[in-house]
Design a protein around this motif. Sequence first.
Motif, PDB file in Angstrom:
ATOM      1  N   ARG A   1      21.457   5.771  25.815  1.00 11.40           N
ATOM      2  CA  ARG A   1      20.690   6.217  26.967  1.00 11.40           C
ATOM      3  C   ARG A   1      19.794   7.389  26.590  1.00 11.40           C
ATOM      4  O   ARG A   1      19.985   8.033  25.552  1.00 11.40           O
ATOM      5  CB  ARG A   1      21.622   6.634  28.098  1.00 11.40           C
ATOM      6  CG  ARG A   1      22.608   7.728  27.721  1.00 11.40           C
ATOM      7  CD  ARG A   1      23.388   8.202  28.924  1.00 11.40           C
ATOM      8  NE  ARG A   1      22.523   8.880  29.886  1.00 11.40           N
ATOM      9  CZ  ARG A   1      22.955   9.343  31.060  1.00 11.40           C
ATOM     10  NH1 ARG A   1      24.219   9.187  31.410  1.00 11.40           N
ATOM     11  NH2 ARG A   1      22.129   9.953  31.874  1.00 11.40           N
ATOM     12  N   ARG A   2      18.797   7.622  27.426  1.00 11.60           N
ATOM     13  CA  ARG A   2      17.929   8.781  27.244  1.00 11.60           C
ATOM     14  C   ARG A   2      18.653  10.027  27.753  1.00 11.60           C
ATOM     15  O   ARG A   2      19.213  10.028  28.850  1.00 11.60           O
ATOM     16  CB  ARG A   2      16.619   8.612  28.026  1.00 11.60           C
ATOM     17  CG  ARG A   2      15.600   7.709  27.347  1.00 11.60           C
ATOM     18  CD  ARG A   2      14.467   7.357  28.295  1.00 11.60           C
ATOM     19  NE  ARG A   2      13.608   8.490  28.626  1.00 11.60           N
ATOM     20  CZ  ARG A   2      12.398   8.714  28.086  1.00 11.60           C
ATOM     21  NH1 ARG A   2      11.944   7.911  27.145  1.00 11.60           N
ATOM     22  NH2 ARG A   2      11.654   9.732  28.475  1.00 11.60           N
ATOM     23  N   ARG A   3      18.639  11.059  26.938  1.00 12.87           N
ATOM     24  CA  ARG A   3      19.151  12.363  27.335  1.00 12.87           C
ATOM     25  C   ARG A   3      18.033  13.395  27.214  1.00 12.87           C
ATOM     26  O   ARG A   3      17.136  13.264  26.374  1.00 12.87           O
ATOM     27  CB  ARG A   3      20.295  12.813  26.438  1.00 12.87           C
ATOM     28  CG  ARG A   3      21.526  11.933  26.445  1.00 12.87           C
ATOM     29  CD  ARG A   3      22.441  12.250  27.596  1.00 12.87           C
ATOM     30  NE  ARG A   3      23.779  11.686  27.392  1.00 12.87           N
ATOM     31  CZ  ARG A   3      24.705  11.616  28.323  1.00 12.87           C
ATOM     32  NH1 ARG A   3      24.469  12.062  29.551  1.00 12.87           N
ATOM     33  NH2 ARG A   3      25.895  11.085  28.056  1.00 12.87           N
ATOM     34  N   SER A   4      18.114  14.421  28.044  1.00 12.51           N
ATOM     35  CA  SER A   4      17.167  15.532  27.969  1.00 12.51           C
ATOM     36  C   SER A   4      17.756  16.597  27.066  1.00 12.51           C
ATOM     37  O   SER A   4      18.748  17.251  27.417  1.00 12.51           O
ATOM     38  CB  SER A   4      16.909  16.110  29.362  1.00 12.51           C
ATOM     39  OG  SER A   4      16.404  15.129  30.227  1.00 12.51           O
ATOM     40  N   VAL A   5      17.158  16.782  25.904  1.00 11.43           N
ATOM     41  CA  VAL A   5      17.688  17.676  24.868  1.00 11.43           C
ATOM     42  C   VAL A   5      16.840  18.943  24.802  1.00 11.43           C
ATOM     43  O   VAL A   5      15.606  18.882  24.780  1.00 11.43           O
ATOM     44  CB  VAL A   5      17.693  16.967  23.496  1.00 11.43           C
ATOM     45  CG1 VAL A   5      18.155  17.912  22.392  1.00 11.43           C
ATOM     46  CG2 VAL A   5      18.567  15.718  23.552  1.00 11.43           C
ATOM     47  N   ILE A   6      17.509  20.089  24.772  1.00 12.56           N
ATOM     48  CA  ILE A   6      16.793  21.366  24.617  1.00 12.56           C
ATOM     49  C   ILE A   6      16.450  21.541  23.149  1.00 12.56           C
ATOM     50  O   ILE A   6      17.328  21.603  22.287  1.00 12.56           O
ATOM     51  CB  ILE A   6      17.648  22.544  25.106  1.00 12.56           C
ATOM     52  CG1 ILE A   6      17.996  22.397  26.589  1.00 12.56           C
ATOM     53  CG2 ILE A   6      16.908  23.874  24.873  1.00 12.56           C
ATOM     54  CD1 ILE A   6      18.951  23.460  27.116  1.00 12.56           C
ATOM     55  N   THR A   7      15.151  21.619  22.851  1.00 14.56           N
ATOM     56  CA  THR A   7      14.705  21.737  21.463  1.00 14.56           C
ATOM     57  C   THR A   7      14.150  23.108  21.127  1.00 14.56           C
ATOM     58  O   THR A   7      13.871  23.398  19.959  1.00 14.56           O
ATOM     59  CB  THR A   7      13.625  20.677  21.151  1.00 14.56           C
ATOM     60  OG1 THR A   7      12.518  20.848  22.050  1.00 14.56           O
ATOM     61  CG2 THR A   7      14.190  19.273  21.297  1.00 14.56           C
ATOM     62  N   GLY A   8      13.990  23.970  22.133  1.00 12.70           N
ATOM     63  CA  GLY A   8      13.495  25.321  21.868  1.00 12.70           C
ATOM     64  C   GLY A   8      13.685  26.217  23.075  1.00 12.70           C
ATOM     65  O   GLY A   8      13.640  25.749  24.220  1.00 12.70           O
ATOM     66  N   THR A   9      13.926  27.498  22.821  1.00 12.49           N
ATOM     67  CA  THR A   9      14.073  28.482  23.897  1.00 12.49           C
ATOM     68  C   THR A   9      13.147  29.667  23.640  1.00 12.49           C
ATOM     69  O   THR A   9      12.782  29.952  22.499  1.00 12.49           O
ATOM     70  CB  THR A   9      15.522  29.010  23.994  1.00 12.49           C
ATOM     71  OG1 THR A   9      15.837  29.736  22.796  1.00 12.49           O
ATOM     72  CG2 THR A   9      16.510  27.872  24.184  1.00 12.49           C
ATOM     73  N   GLY A  10      12.797  30.354  24.719  1.00 10.96           N
ATOM     74  CA  GLY A  10      11.967  31.553  24.593  1.00 10.96           C
ATOM     75  C   GLY A  10      12.156  32.451  25.789  1.00 10.96           C
ATOM     76  O   GLY A  10      12.573  31.995  26.859  1.00 10.96           O
TER      77      GLY A  10
END
Length: 329
Positions: free
Chosen positions: A7-16
């Motif tokens: 399934r598609r998941r929403s992945v955090i790839t960067g923070t600021g």
Amino acid sequence: MTSPTARRRSVITGTGSYLPQTILTNDDLAARLDTSDEWIIERTGIRRRHIAAEGEFTSDLGAEAARRALAAAGCTPDDIDLIVVATATPDQTFPAVATVIQHKLGMTHGVAFDVAAVCSGFLYALTVADALLTTGAHNRALVIGAETFSRLLDWEDRTTAVLFGDGAGAIVLEAQAQAGTTDDRGVLASRLHSDGRYNDLLYVDGGPGSTGSTGHLRMKGKEVFRHAVTNLSSVMGEVLDAAGLAPADVAWVVPHQANLRILEATAKKLGLDPGQVVVTVDSHANTSAASVPLALDTAVRDGRIQPGDLLLLEAMGGGFTWGAAAVRW
């Protein structure tokens, strides 16, 4: 026993994140209010807060946090097709802060809009963006919490003036194919709630549709504290159940930074070690919708949060609104 379904998941790839340069310490406030550094620390854990400069707006804070999140993710604004901003302190009544940030990032494509849920705003924005990404409507989002709460404060009211500050935090959220198990990266589950019966416990006494003015923040702190501990511990348990996980699976709680006593009491009620709670309230006070992404960015950049860690994000704000999300890093 059925096999997991990809399934598609929403992945955090960067923070600021971004905090204004001007710092207001407890001693600064004690010079103008009937309070002290010791009194504020004992009751809240707050030592200082950041205040936006004259001419520095919520969109400025949010845009800078977004730039830093994009850099961390190795992305450019061209890679983004959705911006969701959580704020209770927009630059203008309209248009949305998100469209102003879109312009400041040099974007002329995609969709940009605001979400208003006060201190819970980032959890609401994250949940909305996750839904739009996992359904395939969008592919990569900026989710931003940005506030200039100092402009809502009555600086003669020591019960509220000491509690809040300005700041912004942002994440890049990307739709990725995952195996469909609890070991997946990304948002595994989220749950949101609201109950409008408690409007008068935490609110602003003005607005364009009522007084025609901005108004000031008003709060009944003891009542808010009581509801916060109960609601937050409940929704964290609820979201873990929804994800098929248990408190023992949690590596870090990344909470709304309202009050150190709330953070400690909530963790205790869920049976978690206080050392697992990311605490940044001492350095920037309550920044409303910005506080969860601010804390997240701090813990990512200092190395506490590692790949595979299960994070529990939670917040409660005026309305009341509250929510939580289970996210695998």
